[in-house]
Design a protein around this motif. Structure first.
Motif: not given
Length: 88
Positions: A34, A37, A40, A73-74, A77
């Motif tokens: 990623n 980001c 995401s 996820e965002t 990260w």
């Protein structure tokens, strides 16, 4: 004439929409790789569009799952990048 009783009818109401499938792919790839980001954030956007365009419950459920996964996820990260920059 053919007898209509023996025909098989496909049920297209149980299919996932294109935006939801794209959100699933973005979230799955973004989980492993990623950069900045981007994946995401794109997964979040496509999930939101998938929720808005959902035509059945299965599509909406998957879009909501992928929305929550993309948001987590965002946040992960972003936290990872902040900690990495703080260590420098």
């Amino acid at each position: 004439m053919q007898d209509k009783a023996n025909e098989v009818v496909s049920n297209s109401n149980n299919k996932l929409g294109g935006f939801t499938i794209t959100a699933i792919v973005m979230a799955a790839i973004g989980f492993l790789l990623n950069p900045f980001c981007i994946l995401s954030i794109m997964g979040t956007i496509f999930s939101g569009i998938g929720i808005a365009h959902s035509s059945n419950n299965k599509d909406k459920t998957w879009a909501i799952i992928m929305l929550s996964l993309s948001v987590v996820e965002t946040l992960f990260w972003v936290g990872f990048m902040v900690n990495t920059m703080a260590a420098l």
